[in-house]
Write a protein that holds these residues in place. Structure first.
Motif, short mmCIF file in Angstrom:
data_model
loop_
_atom_site.label_atom_id
_atom_site.label_comp_id
_atom_site.label_asym_id
_atom_site.label_seq_id
_atom_site.Cartn_x
_atom_site.Cartn_y
_atom_site.Cartn_z
N MET A 242 -32.54 -4.50 -19.00
CA MET A 242 -32.25 -5.28 -17.80
C MET A 242 -33.16 -4.85 -16.65
SD MET A 242 -29.78 -7.59 -18.15
CE MET A 242 -28.92 -7.77 -16.57
N LYS A 243 -33.27 -3.55 -16.44
CA LYS A 243 -34.11 -3.04 -15.35
C LYS A 243 -35.58 -3.41 -15.54
CE LYS A 243 -31.29 0.91 -13.84
NZ LYS A 243 -31.25 2.38 -13.68
N GLN A 244 -36.06 -3.25 -16.78
CA GLN A 244 -37.46 -3.56 -17.05
C GLN A 244 -37.76 -5.05 -16.80
OE1 GLN A 244 -37.94 -2.25 -21.09
NE2 GLN A 244 -38.08 -0.08 -20.53
N SER A 245 -36.87 -5.91 -17.29
CA SER A 245 -37.09 -7.36 -17.16
C SER A 245 -37.03 -7.81 -15.71
CB SER A 245 -36.04 -8.12 -17.98
OG SER A 245 -36.16 -7.80 -19.36
N LEU A 246 -36.05 -7.31 -14.98
CA LEU A 246 -35.91 -7.72 -13.58
C LEU A 246 -36.99 -7.10 -12.69
CD1 LEU A 246 -32.02 -7.52 -13.32
CD2 LEU A 246 -33.42 -9.59 -13.32
N TYR A 247 -37.43 -5.89 -13.04
CA TYR A 247 -38.50 -5.26 -12.27
C TYR A 247 -39.80 -6.05 -12.42
CZ TYR A 247 -41.39 -1.60 -10.20
OH TYR A 247 -42.24 -0.91 -9.38
N ARG A 248 -40.04 -6.55 -13.63
CA ARG A 248 -41.24 -7.37 -13.86
C ARG A 248 -41.18 -8.68 -13.07
NH1 ARG A 248 -40.97 -5.38 -19.34
NH2 ARG A 248 -39.74 -7.21 -19.96
N LYS A 249 -39.98 -9.09 -12.71
CA LYS A 249 -39.82 -10.30 -11.90
C LYS A 249 -40.10 -10.05 -10.43
CE LYS A 249 -38.52 -13.56 -14.82
NZ LYS A 249 -39.27 -14.83 -14.93
N GLY A 250 -40.31 -8.75 -10.08
CA GLY A 250 -40.67 -8.44 -8.70
C GLY A 250 -39.53 -7.97 -7.81
N PHE A 251 -38.36 -7.70 -8.41
CA PHE A 251 -37.22 -7.23 -7.62
C PHE A 251 -37.29 -5.71 -7.45
CE2 PHE A 251 -35.66 -11.06 -9.84
CZ PHE A 251 -35.38 -11.85 -8.72
N SER A 252 -36.75 -5.24 -6.32
CA SER A 252 -36.72 -3.78 -6.09
C SER A 252 -35.65 -3.16 -6.96
CB SER A 252 -36.42 -3.49 -4.61
OG SER A 252 -35.09 -3.83 -4.30
#
Length: 267
Positions: A242-252
């Motif tokens: 979850m963290k990896q996918s959302l981080y790649r989307k540009g979220f902090s």
């Protein structure tokens, strides 16, 4: 060479004439000319034509054909000198004839690269909303000189560039509403670069727009999609993916962790 025995208008093209000569072996078809060439050389029955006169007639006829073809080509829309030259080359007219035709077209006002460039800048900025750098590259490809391009871009003031760039951002920003603010800005930057806007204009445009949703709302939308994808994994793997996918989307990371916690509370 021979004596003209007959001048006959063509059935399909009344403005063209077939010329017949007798070189001592009897009458035969020799060549055809445009009415303009006929009058220019004063061609008439019983007129003697030698090799030099024939070569001049043939050359003038090529000029005439090239000129008329160019005028027809220009009748559909404005063209640059380079574009007309390439069209005449495509039709296999000689280089000397092409140069003479281009010179005549400029003199007659059919070709004017400066007027063309100014009209092109106005159209591309007002209708297509392209940036000046893209317009400049397109004009270069059409053979317009750099000096003329520089002058023509005066038709595209900075305030208009900013307005157009903002319009692109507002239009395309809506299609990126499910992305993070960072990703939206990145995509808008990339879009405006492709459209030919300078970094300073891009910075002003992206700073001027207001996006409807905050990252807090958007990250939850994305997190719920990834939750369905990764919920079958053990807790540690689930959280990492979850963290990896959302981080790649540009979220902090702070916002990501809040979203994951909220999903856990909803379960």
């Amino acid at each position: 060479m021979g004596i003209i025995t007959k001048i006959q208008a063509q059935k399909q093209m009344k403005e063209r004439y077939n010329i017949y000569l007798d070189d001592g072996t009897g009458e035969r078809y020799a060549f055809s000319v445009d009415e303009h060439t006929l009058v220019k050389h004063g061609l008439r029955k019983d007129m003697e034509i030698d090799e030099l006169a024939l070569s001049e007639i043939i050359y003038d006829e090529e000029i005439r054909k090239a000129y008329l073809h160019a005028v027809s080509y220009l009748s559909y829309q404005m063209r640059t000198a380079y574009e007309v030259t390439e069209q005449l080359r495509k039709k296999e007219f000689g280089e000397v004839a092409i140069r003479e035709v281009i010179s005549k077209l400029k003199k007659d006002g059919y070709i004017n690269d400066r007027e063309y460039a100014m009209a092109y800048v106005r159209t591309q900025s007002n209708v297509s909303k392209k940036g000046p750098e893209l317009i400049s590259r397109e004009l270069e490809a059409k053979g317009v000189s750099k000096d003329i391009i520089t002058i023509s871009l005066h038709e595209y003031p900075v305030h208009r560039q900013i307005e157009n760039a903002i319009e692109w951002c507002e239009k395309k920003g809506k299609t990126y509403r499910n992305l993070s603010q960072l990703q939206i800005k990145k995509k808008l930057d990339e879009l405006l670069i492709r459209k030919g806007y300078a970094p300073s204009i891009i910075a002003e445009a992206t700073a001027a727009i207001t996006l409807d949703d905050s990252d807090d709302e958007i990250v939850l939308y994305q997190a719920r999609k990834y939750h369905e994808k990764y919920k079958k994994h053990d807790k540690y793997t689930y959280v990492m993916k979850m963290k990896q996918s959302l981080y790649r989307k540009g979220f902090s990371m702070d916002i990501i962790e809040q979203a994951i916690s909220q999903l856990a509370e909803e379960e």
